[in-house]
Design a protein around this motif. Sequence first.
Motif, mmCIF file in Angstrom:
data_model
loop_
_atom_site.group_PDB
_atom_site.id
_atom_site.type_symbol
_atom_site.label_atom_id
_atom_site.label_comp_id
_atom_site.label_asym_id
_atom_site.label_seq_id
_atom_site.Cartn_x
_atom_site.Cartn_y
_atom_site.Cartn_z
ATOM 1 N N SER A 198 23.293 29.288 38.508
ATOM 2 C CA SER A 198 22.497 29.526 39.715
ATOM 3 C C SER A 198 21.742 30.852 39.578
ATOM 4 C CB SER A 198 23.403 29.566 40.942
ATOM 5 O OG SER A 198 24.177 30.758 40.949
ATOM 6 N N ARG B 292 21.920 33.367 41.552
ATOM 7 C CA ARG B 292 22.851 34.458 41.815
ATOM 8 C C ARG B 292 23.756 34.694 40.610
ATOM 9 N NH1 ARG B 292 22.505 38.672 44.987
ATOM 10 N NH2 ARG B 292 22.826 37.737 46.990
ATOM 11 N N GLU B 293 24.196 33.607 39.962
ATOM 12 C CA GLU B 293 25.017 33.763 38.770
ATOM 13 C C GLU B 293 24.244 34.469 37.667
ATOM 14 O OE1 GLU B 293 27.869 29.847 39.490
ATOM 15 O OE2 GLU B 293 26.099 29.669 38.218
ATOM 16 N N VAL C 289 24.312 38.126 38.547
ATOM 17 C CA VAL C 289 25.627 38.691 38.256
ATOM 18 C C VAL C 289 25.801 38.856 36.750
ATOM 19 C CG1 VAL C 289 28.123 38.274 38.375
ATOM 20 C CG2 VAL C 289 26.691 37.858 40.392
ATOM 21 N N THR D 84 33.363 37.320 46.443
ATOM 22 C CA THR D 84 32.222 36.485 46.059
ATOM 23 C C THR D 84 31.824 36.780 44.625
ATOM 24 O OG1 THR D 84 31.453 36.440 48.356
ATOM 25 C CG2 THR D 84 29.839 35.859 46.646
ATOM 26 N N VAL D 85 31.817 38.054 44.267
ATOM 27 C CA VAL D 85 31.518 38.428 42.875
ATOM 28 C C VAL D 85 32.546 37.810 41.943
ATOM 29 C CG1 VAL D 85 31.340 40.326 41.214
ATOM 30 C CG2 VAL D 85 30.358 40.573 43.502
ATOM 31 N N HIS E 78 31.726 34.246 41.423
ATOM 32 C CA HIS E 78 30.562 34.075 40.542
ATOM 33 C C HIS E 78 30.949 34.319 39.084
ATOM 34 C CE1 HIS E 78 27.658 33.319 43.610
ATOM 35 N NE2 HIS E 78 27.717 34.526 44.144
ATOM 36 N N ASN F 127 32.836 31.379 37.774
ATOM 37 C CA ASN F 127 31.921 30.254 37.508
ATOM 38 C C ASN F 127 31.135 30.479 36.221
ATOM 39 O OD1 ASN F 127 32.716 28.929 39.838
ATOM 40 N ND2 ASN F 127 31.031 29.735 41.061
ATOM 41 N N ILE F 128 30.672 31.694 36.017
ATOM 42 C CA ILE F 128 29.913 32.024 34.803
ATOM 43 C C ILE F 128 30.774 31.803 33.568
ATOM 44 C CG2 ILE F 128 28.891 33.946 33.500
ATOM 45 C CD1 ILE F 128 28.026 35.078 36.318
#
Length: 91
Positions: free
Chosen positions: A32, A34-35, A38, A61-62, A65, A68-69
Motif C-alpha cells: 500500500s 502507507r506501507e 513506512v 499502526t506502525v 504496517h 505486513n511489509i
Amino acid sequence: GFAGLARAVEATARAARLRLGREADADGAFLSERELEVLALLAEGLSNPEIADRLVIGRRTVRAHVSNILQKLGATGRAEAVSVAHRRGIL
C-alpha cells in the motif's frame, strides 16, 4: 487434479488479496502507499516510535504496517525487508 488445486489456491489468494507469481514480484505495487512510506522510513533507520511521530500515526499502526511489509516481502526482519526492497527496485 492439479488444475482444481491451482484454481483453489488462486481463489484463496484472491480472497486474501494476495498476489501470486510474477504479479507479486513485479514491483512494489502489492504494498500500500502507507506501507511504502513506512518502508522508506525503515530504510532511513527510523524506529517504530520515530516513524509514528513522522507519519502522525499510532505506534501500534506502525507495528502492523511493518508486520505486513515483512510478510509481503518474505523478510524475517527490518534490515532484510529493506534489502529485498532495494533488490526488487521498490526503493
